[in-house]
Design a protein around this motif. Structure first.
Motif, PDB file in Angstrom:
ATOM      1  N   ASP A  49       0.846  -1.197   0.000  1.00 38.81           N
ATOM      2  CA  ASP A  49       0.000   0.000   0.000  1.00 38.81           C
ATOM      3  C   ASP A  49       0.882   1.248   0.000  1.00 38.81           C
ATOM      4  OD1 ASP A  49       0.803  -1.107   2.400  1.00 38.81           O
ATOM      5  OD2 ASP A  49      -0.677   0.010   3.567  1.00 38.81           O
ATOM      6  N   ARG A  50       2.006   1.161   0.707  1.00 39.25           N
ATOM      7  CA  ARG A  50       2.916   2.314   0.740  1.00 39.25           C
ATOM      8  C   ARG A  50       3.630   2.483  -0.598  1.00 39.25           C
ATOM      9  NH1 ARG A  50       6.696   1.859   5.623  1.00 39.25           N
ATOM     10  NH2 ARG A  50       7.503   3.707   4.570  1.00 39.25           N
ATOM     11  N   LEU A  51       3.936   1.341  -1.237  1.00 39.05           N
ATOM     12  CA  LEU A  51       4.561   1.426  -2.564  1.00 39.05           C
ATOM     13  C   LEU A  51       3.591   2.086  -3.544  1.00 39.05           C
ATOM     14  CD1 LEU A  51       6.832   0.745  -4.535  1.00 39.05           C
ATOM     15  CD2 LEU A  51       5.835  -1.524  -4.823  1.00 39.05           C
ATOM     16  N   GLN A  52       2.324   1.686  -3.477  1.00 36.29           N
ATOM     17  CA  GLN A  52       1.278   2.289  -4.315  1.00 36.29           C
ATOM     18  C   GLN A  52       1.272   3.806  -4.144  1.00 36.29           C
ATOM     19  OE1 GLN A  52      -1.163   1.306  -6.403  1.00 36.29           O
ATOM     20  NE2 GLN A  52      -2.132  -0.594  -5.715  1.00 36.29           N
ATOM     21  N   ARG A  53       1.259   4.232  -2.896  1.00 36.92           N
ATOM     22  CA  ARG A  53       1.197   5.659  -2.598  1.00 36.92           C
ATOM     23  C   ARG A  53       2.411   6.370  -3.194  1.00 36.92           C
ATOM     24  NH1 ARG A  53      -0.287   4.949   2.687  1.00 36.92           N
ATOM     25  NH2 ARG A  53       1.748   5.551   3.472  1.00 36.92           N
TER      26      ARG A  53
END
Lengths: 198, 198
Positions: A125-129
């Motif tokens: 999810d952090r990579l997505q962001r």
């Protein structure tokens, strides 16, 4: 048993170290208490110090003493290139090779459904962001060349392509300095498939 | 380097552990800081606790939380038998075998003139005093069956004989459960010399 309680506790605590079993823990405990009390004190303090000052970079998950790690905050690094690695140790190895001047994203391991490690546990999810918010031009997949690593790379590659970003992967082939005689079949087969004109 | 100072310090401190080199130290440091902070805290505390509470038994050099170690202070142990070992670890092994019910004297290693380890470094003056003051009937030499261990045993045996006390040594022979095919020549030769009637 004639062992002291404090010694038993120390042995047990040493078993928390990776690759350390009861026998090694005993040897270590005897060494620390009997022969190198100065080193033991330094070790205890170094652990406490590290726990206090080291956290994870909020951009890339790398260990850091500041909010952004030295790599992410360096003006010399090309923030448009993002290299995805499974662990901190992989990041160190790549840094040692001096082959990459972009920035990193450290996963928390690889996808492993049997162990209950899904996309969320990896911090995807952090990579997505990160992909949403920054101007990334290329994501280099540097997960381990294993079944789990490849599965993780495929999963992340799909995700990156949805952002219209180029995804690459480290080349597979015979390791430099190795002898062909001792290279395994899969590596050899991959090296043949990926052969290049000289 | 992108490493944090605290991490570098931790790695260096971990290298004080026996058998731990830079690569292992790195793996341990990453594990402690990244995956097992609870275990890291416990380890730091266990080291401090052990340093505070563990000292050496004033009679036999064994680790102890009290002035006399549990072996020396136990009424069940035969204080007239004294087993001389090179290290704490050897004492543990003998205790595990439950083959000996006397008390111990732990040397600080073995004689090694090249490393500057002479009779004083081994604590032989304390052994002398012990032989003077107590009614010891037998001293069992359980130093390692190596050149240095044998030299140490011979040296101590002379010293013990001057007190008119019986000196014995652990039997040499083929190890129980081992296969003759893999037993080294010296051990085999010793076993032949020491053969017994059936």
């Amino acid at each position: 048993m004639l062992e002291t309680i404090a010694l038993e506790r120390l042995k047990k605590a040493l078993c928390a170290l990776p690759g350390v079993g009861p026998k090694t823990a005993q040897r270590m405990a005897f060494h620390l208490v009997g022969r190198d009390r100065e080193g033991a004190r330094a070790l205890s303090e170094a652990i406490t110090g590290a726990l206090q000052s080291i956290r994870r970079c909020k951009r890339c998950n790398n260990f850091s003493e500041t909010e952004l790690c030295p790599v992410c905050s360096s003006p010399k690094r090309n923030a448009a290139q993002l290299c995805v690695v499974e662990t901190q140790a992989d990041l160190e190895s790549i840094e040692m090779s001096k082959a990459f001047s972009g920035t990193y994203f450290v996963l928390m391991g690889h996808l492993s459904p049997l162990d209950g490690i899904g996309p969320e546990e990896l911090g995807l999810d952090r990579l997505q962001r990160l992909l949403d918010e920054e101007d990334i031009e290329e994501v280099v997949m540097a997960t381990n060349p294993t079944v789990e690593g490849d599965a993780t790379a495929d999963f992340i590659a799909q995700l990156v392509r949805q952002h219209g970003i180029r995804v690459t992967q480290l080349a597979r082939g015979v390791p430099v300095g190795g002898e062909l005689e001792y290279v395994d079949r899969n590596t050899l087969a991959g090296a043949f498939r990926g052969r290049k004109d000289l």
